[in-house]
Structure formats: structure tokens, C-alpha cells
Design a protein around this motif. Structure first.
Motif, PDB file in Angstrom:
ATOM      1  N   UNK A 376      16.071  28.965  -7.046  1.00 33.46           N
ATOM      2  CA  UNK A 376      14.844  29.010  -6.273  1.00 33.46           C
ATOM      3  C   UNK A 376      14.749  30.337  -5.528  1.00 33.46           C
ATOM      4  N   UNK A 377      13.573  30.944  -5.576  1.00 29.95           N
ATOM      5  CA  UNK A 377      13.287  32.143  -4.782  1.00 29.95           C
ATOM      6  C   UNK A 377      11.859  31.974  -4.289  1.00 29.95           C
ATOM      7  N   UNK A 378      11.715  31.442  -3.086  1.00 28.79           N
ATOM      8  CA  UNK A 378      10.380  31.054  -2.598  1.00 28.79           C
ATOM      9  C   UNK A 378      10.148  31.583  -1.186  1.00 28.79           C
ATOM     10  N   UNK A 379       8.919  32.084  -0.972  1.00 29.15           N
ATOM     11  CA  UNK A 379       8.483  32.553   0.338  1.00 29.15           C
ATOM     12  C   UNK A 379       7.663  31.458   1.000  1.00 29.15           C
ATOM     13  N   UNK A 380       8.100  31.023   2.176  1.00 27.93           N
ATOM     14  CA  UNK A 380       7.389  30.003   2.950  1.00 27.93           C
ATOM     15  C   UNK A 380       6.675  30.698   4.103  1.00 27.93           C
ATOM     16  N   UNK A 381       5.359  30.725   4.020  1.00 26.71           N
ATOM     17  CA  UNK A 381       4.552  31.337   5.065  1.00 26.71           C
ATOM     18  C   UNK A 381       3.859  30.272   5.895  1.00 26.71           C
ATOM     19  N   UNK A 382       3.740  30.549   7.163  1.00 27.68           N
ATOM     20  CA  UNK A 382       3.011  29.638   8.032  1.00 27.68           C
ATOM     21  C   UNK A 382       2.778  30.299   9.366  1.00 27.68           C
ATOM     22  N   UNK A 383       1.639  30.023   9.947  1.00 30.33           N
ATOM     23  CA  UNK A 383       1.320  30.607  11.237  1.00 30.33           C
ATOM     24  C   UNK A 383       2.252  30.048  12.309  1.00 30.33           C
ATOM     25  N   UNK A 384       2.268  30.699  13.454  1.00 31.51           N
ATOM     26  CA  UNK A 384       3.068  30.240  14.590  1.00 31.51           C
ATOM     27  C   UNK A 384       2.734  28.780  14.888  1.00 31.51           C
ATOM     28  N   UNK A 385       3.784  27.928  14.953  1.00 29.64           N
ATOM     29  CA  UNK A 385       3.583  26.526  15.308  1.00 29.64           C
ATOM     30  C   UNK A 385       3.180  25.632  14.157  1.00 29.64           C
ATOM     31  N   UNK A 506      11.499  32.494   5.025  1.00 32.13           N
ATOM     32  CA  UNK A 506      10.448  32.063   5.945  1.00 32.13           C
ATOM     33  C   UNK A 506       9.840  33.264   6.643  1.00 32.13           C
ATOM     34  N   UNK A 507       8.527  33.221   6.846  1.00 29.53           N
ATOM     35  CA  UNK A 507       7.862  34.287   7.599  1.00 29.53           C
ATOM     36  C   UNK A 507       6.732  33.708   8.426  1.00 29.53           C
TER      37      UNK A 507
END
Length: 778
Positions: A376-385, A506-507
Motif C-alpha cells: 500500500x502507498x496511499x495519501x490520506x488528506x483531510x482538513x484540520x479536524x 497523512x497530510x
């Protein structure tokens, strides 16, 4: 109602364009016959002159057009003269050596005329391939250059004509004016002027045909053009009568030289295509020869459009191929987990809240990857909170359920401690043993944690770069979670990934999808685009610096209610060139302005331990206001801080402002962000209003990309993006996704591009890439 004169004008202009294009019956969609049916009814003599135009020979069409235009010419204006006809695809000039050449042939080995080698070197061009992909920076339509009657005062124009006279004068000391009068194809005369450019004079000879671009100035019926660019035009010119490419060039290197050299390259290099007919059909792409001819010498707007589309697709395709091949993990087998729905539901059942729909969707994407035998090579993006940490905790729990260890690496000790506390809350009640490994531990404590990792007594370990020290030996690492991955170097990441664990990055820095697919092209993309219910949006207010005192009055009101505040500025010391409040001076100013408040200071030149100590003091409420540079941008969690004041907000990008704003609103109390603008222009206010009006990080990131371009955005790996000549990330998402799809398809079936049918594709990839990482993989 249009007047007869209006109809006459609508008919005349396409006829002039048809004549300028070489009488090919392409100036009007549907041909001349349709034009005559629509507009020529009030002019029976014109219809008669052009009767049967479709079936006429070239010379007969010229005669017919001239006759029709003479009938339509406004009073006092002669019909245009016939311009020299130029073929759509210019032929190679006679040359003694016309043998085919390979794209890799050095330009120095091809006869381009005296001094050509020096010119190519100064342009950074070394091979025929470089020349073919030296695209014009813009295109100019010279199929029908304007007559003087159509030129407006102040308009930027390109005119063509023969020099009939020239003159130079010195109206005052230090000013030299060169003037040349041109006669255009309609017999009209235009005066062109050059100011303080004596070197131009030797290139101006009576009888020479010129193309001149510049700003027009009308003096009654006379037009004068202040020349900004000029080209001489030969009888077999590539510079007129067509859509012309304008290239980046330097003094002493003419546009005509670049065009003729490019023409030679296009004729001498058998181009072929590195994309198969099936791939081109699948993605609606023209072939490579047509694209390169269309970029340099388009026959019409449609040709230029399809050329641009194909070459933009190619830019993204090779960018995606390079990024996918960059990391060793692109083609590796990873761990294979059970990752059952039952285990995911069990984890969620132990939480004091339920996952949002977006969290659940992303978790299933991660679980699907974990079940696969590929790494697995996955980028998990999500805004603050948005709940990224809870999702990562569930993924680590799934790894533990299959008897694997997990790691979470954060860029700072503060963030590592925050994640440690969160994971303990999520996982310890489920029987998972969670440890912490950071630089602040004593040597004895570090050694003990390292021992526990090696023998498997710790299941999940949170840490900083201490996790990748040589003394850390994992018992059975199955999943590595990397927070704010862009803050780590490539070699640092690879040390953690040496055992081929699955990787989740994660970012909290929102990145537009187009930028994520290119900057992080080696990672699959998951986005949590929904906030948990009940969160109170941060109220944002934009004010001018003239109202600063009022904003700090509000800050003091919040402090009296037991809250805390951040004040952010961009520099830590005075600067004579930037009108910014330095953090050190600002802290002193606020002690005077807010005498009741306890003021602390945080800046980037502090040692890591000192920064951590300041943040711990702020979290313990040892002071009320923290004056800081942007080091508090990501990840720091102080729930009692409810106000963020950002000084000179116009100096920050929109995404950066959004990240700074995210430091408040971490608790249950209403939070506020005050943007203090030191610049009062409408442009600045319009840009900052985007932050005032929106709390969606992805909407803001898209706006930032459009305003500033990908080259200036922070927090992304820029690999390859500076090589985009045609691509526009703010508008190319559809093309990027298609190119990425093809790149993944190619590498899935041939991870090293070793099939003979991919040899051309592979050589083109190598030619486009100067990165050692690619050659190591291939």
C-alpha cells in the motif's frame, strides 16, 4: 437592424482572410458558398464574381477574390494585394543533405548555417529532440493582418509591409528615434518607431518586408506603431500568412532562425509515435507528428488545439511515469492483511463517536489496499479536524490484529506526543501496547523502548526521526503511517520503509487534486472531505491595519474570559525592505498594548527543545498570548486558544493562512481568526476575502493554485512540475487523471518498460528525466 455597410463589412473580412490563407476555402466553416448564401444576397455582383468558387483552380480563386474585394472595398480604400502563398506544412528548403536523422542527433552535427551552434547553446538546445520540443510561448494569427482602417488607438497590433523609407532623428540629447515607413498589402502606409535602439538601423533596408508588433497610436488617418518586436520576411516566409509561433529567444537570435531550424528538424526526423494507435484512440489523442507540426506550424485553430491537447497529455504521462518509478515501493510486494469488516466495526464500536461517511469511505479504501499483496502507498488528506488520526488508528489496529507492528512518524516531538496520547486513547482499551520514541528520552529510556520494539513487546510505536535510527530494529513492522510526509527527506522515508511495510501518508495541508496526482503521483489518493457533526466554524474577519487596536481589544476581551490567543507574523527581526512587523518587536509592542496579558514568543531560530518548552508553557496556560512565526502552522493542538491574529496577512498564501487559522477551533468554544491587511488594494482585499468567506481547505487550495501557480505553493514535492511547458494544473485535472490511468496501466503490465514495443516510450522518458532515481529503477 444591421445596415448595408455592416453586411458589407461582415462579407469583406472573411474574403480578406481567405485570400491571406492562400485561397484554400477554409476561412469560413462550410466554405465560400455558405458565406455567399448568408451575406452576399444584397451584392449580386460579388455573388457572380465568386460563383462556383469551390471548383476553381488556385489562380482562378485569387482572381475571383480580388474582383469581389474590389467591389466591396470602402470608398478610398484599395483592394488588398495578393500575399505570398504559404503552405500549411512548410516544405524543407533545398539542401544537399536531407537524409533522415534521429531525435538524439546533436544540433552541432546538422548544417543550420553559420553561428547556429552558439545560438542553440544560448537557448539551452543541444539535440534535434530539444528543438522539436522547444514549444512556442504563444501564437499569433497572421493569416489576415489588419488594415489601418481596423486599427484602434492604443491597440496592440502586428502589421506587415515593405519598407519604403526610413529616417533617424535626435530630438534632444540622449534620445535617438529611428523611423521606418511600411506599405502594407492594401497599399496603406504605417510609420514604425524605435526609441534608443540604434542597433536596429542596420537591419532596416528599403524594399525589405517586415513584420512589426507594438502599440498603435492614431493621428487622424495616420497610424504609428511603437515597435516592440520585428521580423524580416522572405518570399518563402514562415512568419506571415498563417498562425505563427512566437518563441523564447535572445538578442541576436531571430524568430525566423528558430522557425527555419524547427522546420528542418520536423522534416529531417522520422518521428513515429511512442503511444500506440489503441492508446491514442482510447484517450482521443492525435499522433505525435501531427501534434509537433501543429504546435510549431498549425494549419488552423483546430490543429493547434489538438496539438496542444496531445502534448499536454504527454507532459503529464511522463511526469506520472517518472514519479511512479521513483520509489522502490512502486513495484514491490507488501504485507497482506485480513482487514475484515468485523474488525473495523469492532474498532469503531469502542469510540465515543461514530465515523463520518467520508471517514468510513476512506477506511474501506485503505482496507482494500491492506488486503492486497501489493504494498500500500496511499495519501490520506483531510482538513484540520476531519478525523485523519482516528482513521490511521483503525488501520494500525487492523495491522495489530494480524500480529504486525505499526509505526507512526511525526515531524516534531510536540506532534509525536499528541499522536501518542490520541493512540493511547483509541488503542490501549483494545489491548494494543503503544510506545513513544523521541529524542527527548534519556539514553536509558531510549534503549528500553528500542529493546521492546526489537522483541515485539510494543505493538504500535509513535515517534520522530528517532524511529529510523540505526539502533531501531523492528520485530515485524507491517504498517508505517507518516504524518506531514513532505517534511521528511527521501532517505529518511526509505529507512522506515526498508522492511516493505504498507505505507499510509497523512497530510492536513489541503492540496488540489490535480497537484496531489502529480506531486504525490506515486501514492493513491484518499480525501476526507467531511467534518464531524457539531463542529463550530471559525469566524474569520478581514480588517485593515488602521483598525489593529480594535482587534487587540477583542483579543483582550477573550483573555479576560479565560481564553488564549496566537499572533502570527512572518519575520523575527526588522527589515528595511519589507513592511512587516517583526515577531520580536511585536511581542514587545503587545506587552505595552495589552498590559494585563502574559506574552510569549516562538520563532524558527529556536532550538527544537526550546520550541517544545514554549508550546508546553502555552498549553499549560503559563501565558495568554503567543507571538509566533509560521512554525505553529501545522499540528499543534491547544484547545483553549480561541483567537488567531495574522499580521500582514497579504504576505501569506491562501493555503498557508488556512493552515494557520486551523490552530484555533480545537476545543468546544467559538473561535475567531482576524486577518490584518497592511496593504489596502482591491486585488489584496479580493484575494483575502476568499479566506474570510470560506472554511473549506480544498476550495481555498484550488483558489490558491489558480492565483499563484503550482511553483509557489508550499508543502508539496515539486518534482517534475517545473518542467511543465504547456500544462496548467488549475485546469487540467481531466487530462492528468487520464494520463495517470495510462501510466499505471503501462507499469502494471511492464514495470521496467523492458518490452521492445516500449523502447521509444522508454527512451523518451529517459530524455525527459534528469533524475538519477529513474535510472536506478530502470
Amino acid at each position: 437592424m444591421p445596415t448595408l455597410s455592416d453586411i458589407q463589412d461582415k462579407l469583406r473580412r472573411p474574403l480578406e482572410l481567405e485570400l491571406a490563407q492562400g485561397c484554400q476555402n477554409r476561412a469560413v466553416s462550410g466554405g465560400m458558398e455558405r458565406l455567399l448564401d448568408n451575406f452576399a444576397r444584397p451584392f449580386p455582383k460579388v455573388r457572380e464574381a465568386l460563383r462556383g468558387y469551390d471548383g476553381l483552380e488556385h489562380a482562378e480563386r485569387q482572381t475571383a477574390l480580388q474582383a469581389a474585394l474590389a467591389l466591396l472595398a470602402p470608398e478610398g480604400r484599395p483592394a488588398p494585394k495578393v500575399p505570398t502563398r504559404t503552405e500549411n506544412r512548410p516544405a524543407l528548403p533545398p539542401e544537399s543533405d536531407t537524409a533522415p536523422l534521429s531525435p538524439g542527433t546533436e544540433l552541432a552535427k546538422v548544417n543550420f548555417g553559420p553561428g547556429a551552434g552558439r545560438k542553440f547553446t544560448s537557448l539551452g538546445l543541444h539535440t534535434l529532440r530539444d528543438l522539436l520540443h522547444n514549444y512556442p510561448r504563444r501564437h499569433e494569427d497572421r493569416r489576415a493582418l489588419p488594415s489601418l482602417a481596423e486599427v484602434e488607438d492604443g491597440q496592440k497590433v502586428t502589421v506587415e509591409g515593405v519598407i519604403v523609407s526610413k529616417n533617424r532623428r535626435t530630438p534632444r540629447p540622449g534620445m535617438f528615434i529611428l523611423e521606418a515607413t511600411l506599405e502594407n498589402p492594401w497599399g496603406e502606409r504605417i510609420k514604425c518607431t524605435w526609441f534608443n535602439q540604434a542597433w536596429v538601423e542596420k537591419g532596416l533596408k528599403e524594399g525589405l518586408r517586415l513584420i512589426v508588433s507594438g502599440r498603435a497610436k492614431r493621428f487622424g488617418r495616420t497610424v504609428q506603431v511603437a515597435a516592440e518586436h520585428m521580423e524580416s520576411v522572405g518570399q518563402d516566409s514562415l512568419s506571415t500568412g498563417r498562425i505563427i509561433g512566437i518563441y523564447d529567444a535572445k538578442e541576436g537570435i531571430s524568430q525566423d532562425f528558430v522557425r527555419k531550424a524547427t522546420q528542418t528538424a520536423l522534416n529531417r526526423v522520422p518521428l513515429g509515435d511512442y503511444l500506440t494507435t489503441r492508446w491514442r484512440g482510447q484517450y482521443g489523442l492525435t499522433d505525435l507528428p501531427d501534434a509537433l507540426w501543429g504546435m510549431h506550424f498549425p494549419s488552423d485553430e483546430a490543429h493547434l488545439a489538438r496539438a496542444n491537447h496531445r502534448l499536454r497529455f504527454d507532459e503529464y504521462l511522463f511526469l506520472e511515469l517518472r514519479v511512479l518509478l521513483q520509489g522502490e515501493d512502486a513495484v514491490l510486494l507488501g504485507k497482506r492483511f485480513g482487514a475484515s469488516d468485523h474488525d473495523m466495526l469492532g474498532f469503531e464500536g469502542g469510540l465515543p463517536f461514530r465515523f463520518t461517511g467520508a471517514q468510513r469511505r476512506v477506511l474501506y479504501e485503505i482496507a482494500d489496499d491492506m488486503r492486497s499483496e501489493r504494498q500500500m502507498a496511499r495519501l490520506l488528506q483531510g482538513d484540520v479536524g476531519s478525523g485523519k488520526t482516528a482513521v490511521a488508528a483503525c488501520a494500525l489496529y487492523l495491522a495489530w490484529r494480524d500480529s504486525y507492528q505499526g509505526a507512526l512518524m511525526a515531524p516534531t516531538e510536540i506532534l509525536a506526543r499528541q499522536h501518542y496520547a490520541s493512540l493511547q486513547g483509541y488503542l490501549t482499551p483494545l489491548g494494543v501496547r503503544v510506545g513513544l520514541l523521541i529524542g527527548a528520552l534519556s539514553p536509558k529510556q531510549k534503549a528500553e523502548v528500542q529493546r521492546q520494539i526489537a522483541v515485539g513487546e510494543l505493538d504500535i510505536v509513535v515517534g520522530t526521526q528517532a524511529l529510523i535510527q540505526e539502533n531501531v530494529q523492528w520485530h515485524n513492522l507491517g504498517l508505517a503511517v507518516v504524518d506531514e510526509e513532505h517534511r521528511f527527506g527521501v532517505m529518511q522515508r526509505r529507512k522506515l520503509l526498508a522492511g516493505r511495510p504498507d505505507v499510509l501518508v497523512m497530510s492536513a495541508t489541503p492540496i488540489p487534486r490535480s497537484l496531489a496526482l502529480t506531486s504525490y503521483g506515486d501514492l493513491e489518493l484518499s480525501i476526507i472531505d467531511e467534518l464531524p457533526p457539531g463542529r463550530t466554524p471559525i469566524q474569520t474577519k478581514l480588517i485593515q491595519d488602521t483598525a489593529r487596536r480594535q482587534s487587540y481589544g477583542f483579543v483582550m476581551k477573550q483573555i479576560r474570559e479565560g481564553r488564549q490567543a496566537y499572533v502570527v507574523t512572518a519575520l523575527i527581526e526588522e527589515s528595511e525592505t519589507l513592511e512587516l512587523l517583526a515577531a520580536t518587536q511585536l511581542a514587545e509592542d503587545l506587552k505595552v498594548l495589552l498590559p494585563e496579558a502574559r506574552v510569549g514568543l516562538l520563532h524558527g531560530r529556536m532550538a527544537a527543545a526550546e520550541k517544545d518548552d514554549v508550546m508546553d508553557q502555552f498549553r499549560r496556560r503559563d501565558f495568554d498570548v503567543l507571538v509566533s512565526t509560521t512554525v505553529i502552522e501545522v499540528g499543534v493542538d491547544v484547545p483553549n486558544a480561541t483567537v488567531m491574529v495574522i499580521e500582514n496577512a497579504e504576505r501569506f498564501g491562501l493555503s498557508q493562512l488556512h493552515q494557520l487559522r486551523g490552530r484555533v477551533g480545537r476545543g468546544s468554544a467559538q473561535s475567531y481568526c482576524i486577518l490584518v491587511a497592511g496593504e489596502h488594494s482591491q486585488k489584496t482585499r479580493k484575494r483575502l476575502k476568499i479566506i474570510e468567506d470560506s472554511t473549506d481547505g480544498f476550495v481555498i487550495a484550488e483558489a490558491d493554485l489558480k492565483l499563484r501557480g503550482h511553483g509557489e505553493l508550499r508543502g508539496t514535492r515539486q518534482s517534475g512540475l517545473d518542467e511543465l511547458k504547456l500544462g496548467d494544473l488549475s485546469n487540467d485535472l481531466e487530462i492528468i487523471e487520464a494520463a495517470r490511468e495510462l501510466a499505471k496501466h503501462i507499469l502494471k503490465h511492464d514495470p521496467t518498460l523492458s518490452h521492445p514495443g516500449l523502447a521509444y516510450l522508454k527512451s523518451e522518458l529517459q530524455a525527459r528525466s534528469s533524475q538519477i532515481a529513474y535510472r536506478e529503477v530502470i
